[in-house]
Design an enzyme around this catalytic site. Sequence first.
Site, PDB file in Angstrom:
ATOM      1  N   ASP A  53      13.323  25.214  10.168  1.00 40.81           N
ATOM      2  CA  ASP A  53      12.493  24.967  11.350  1.00 40.81           C
ATOM      3  C   ASP A  53      11.791  23.614  11.233  1.00 40.81           C
ATOM      4  O   ASP A  53      11.118  23.167  12.164  1.00 40.81           O
ATOM      5  CB  ASP A  53      11.519  26.116  11.636  1.00 40.81           C
ATOM      6  CG  ASP A  53      10.509  26.331  10.523  1.00 40.81           C
ATOM      7  OD1 ASP A  53      10.638  25.700   9.452  1.00 40.81           O
ATOM      8  OD2 ASP A  53       9.570  27.144  10.716  1.00 40.81           O
ATOM      9  N   ASP A  92      16.497  29.451   9.668  1.00 48.10           N
ATOM     10  CA  ASP A  92      15.075  29.775   9.566  1.00 48.10           C
ATOM     11  C   ASP A  92      14.645  30.582  10.780  1.00 48.10           C
ATOM     12  O   ASP A  92      14.996  30.231  11.915  1.00 48.10           O
ATOM     13  CB  ASP A  92      14.274  28.458   9.596  1.00 48.10           C
ATOM     14  CG  ASP A  92      13.446  28.253   8.341  1.00 48.10           C
ATOM     15  OD1 ASP A  92      13.257  29.216   7.577  1.00 48.10           O
ATOM     16  OD2 ASP A  92      13.014  27.110   8.136  1.00 48.10           O
ATOM     17  N   GLU A 124       9.145  33.244   6.074  1.00 49.46           N
ATOM     18  CA  GLU A 124       8.049  32.858   5.183  1.00 49.46           C
ATOM     19  C   GLU A 124       7.120  34.040   4.902  1.00 49.46           C
ATOM     20  O   GLU A 124       6.847  34.841   5.793  1.00 49.46           O
ATOM     21  CB  GLU A 124       7.250  31.706   5.819  1.00 49.46           C
ATOM     22  CG  GLU A 124       8.084  30.453   6.007  1.00 49.46           C
ATOM     23  CD  GLU A 124       7.295  29.275   6.583  1.00 49.46           C
ATOM     24  OE1 GLU A 124       6.060  29.392   6.759  1.00 49.46           O
ATOM     25  OE2 GLU A 124       7.927  28.233   6.847  1.00 49.46           O
ATOM     26  N   GLU A 191       7.997  26.722  -2.499  1.00 55.35           N
ATOM     27  CA  GLU A 191       7.599  25.400  -1.987  1.00 55.35           C
ATOM     28  C   GLU A 191       6.171  25.055  -2.412  1.00 55.35           C
ATOM     29  O   GLU A 191       5.242  25.877  -2.302  1.00 55.35           O
ATOM     30  CB  GLU A 191       7.702  25.385  -0.447  1.00 55.35           C
ATOM     31  CG  GLU A 191       7.231  24.047   0.135  1.00 55.35           C
ATOM     32  CD  GLU A 191       7.627  23.810   1.585  1.00 55.35           C
ATOM     33  OE1 GLU A 191       8.331  24.647   2.172  1.00 55.35           O
ATOM     34  OE2 GLU A 191       7.215  22.759   2.120  1.00 55.35           O
TER      35      GLU A 191
HETATM   36  O1  KIV Z   1      12.247  24.206   7.351  1.00 53.18           O
HETATM   37  C1  KIV Z   1      12.668  23.754   6.280  1.00 53.18           C
HETATM   38  O2  KIV Z   1      13.314  22.712   6.222  1.00 53.18           O
HETATM   39  C2  KIV Z   1      12.354  24.505   5.070  1.00 53.18           C
HETATM   40  C3  KIV Z   1      12.709  23.885   3.763  1.00 53.18           C
HETATM   41  C4  KIV Z   1      11.890  22.712   3.499  1.00 53.18           C
HETATM   42  C5  KIV Z   1      12.691  24.850   2.649  1.00 53.18           C
HETATM   43  O3  KIV Z   1      11.838  25.569   5.150  1.00 53.18           O
END
Ligand code: KIV
Length: 295
Positions: A53, A92, A124, A191
Amino acid sequence: MSITTGDFRSKVTASTLLDKKRNHELITCLTAYDYASARLVDEAGIDMILVGDSLGMVMLGYENTLPVTVQEMLHHTRAVRRGVKRAFLIADMPFASYHVSERESVRNAARFIKNGGAEAVKLEGGEKRAHLVERLVEAEIPVVGHIGLTPQSVHAMGGYKVQGKTLTAVEQLMHDAIALERAGACCVVLEGIPREVAAMITGELEIPTIGIGAGPECDGQVLVFHDLLGLTFGPPAKFVRRYADLGTTISNAVLAFKNDVKASDYPSDSESYHLPKETATALESIAHRKRTVQL
Ligand code: KIV
């Protein structure tokens, strides 16, 4: 410089990733958001491709990832799907697409698999998402967890801050990671946490950890495509290694085009199409006749 390309022999699946962890083979992951970037990343042999995302910021110019919608994510996931043959493709789930009710969350996740062509979804949160992860896995949807600095919690965290710095926070991160593994997640993104904490979690889990700003002891590493290539504006985060400066390359190419057009240097004769000889001769004789009649 020689270019090392990846192992093209077999499709990467969730079980390939587990095998890699067991065999101490490091896992590579990059984001991609469209057909061209997906093809380039896949053909270089990267193991996992994430339609993150983060596209809200690097592709759509939003201030953070919060406004990204399921529709936008699906649009980009479908484009990436068309460019990927080997890598494990993850989409995501955007903010608020899995926060309202379990029923709606499962339905949204299923859209990424059914309509987007993703092979897993990422969401998440740790312990508090464990039940949802179980439900998704029950529905045959592989799940990638994401803990630590979770950008969708930017307001709750009070900014993009490294997480897991106190004993209580380290303990919570460990609980989160274990809860995700027990719930059936196939791997976990770590992260923005201290490398020592990432190392402990990596040692504790059987599933792979994929780090971003989490040090070198993770089972794999992920970076945002635009960060890696120098296509972002503003100073990069500490963990970003820029492997190219495509921003400058693109600006120079665009400037050169502008200058060539203004100087009538583009297009040249060799960059132009020409009439077939017979048509050119016929046109010439028509013009000649017109000139003669006027005299
Ligand atoms: O949205 C994204 O690019 C991510 C990565 C940085 C792990 O969640």
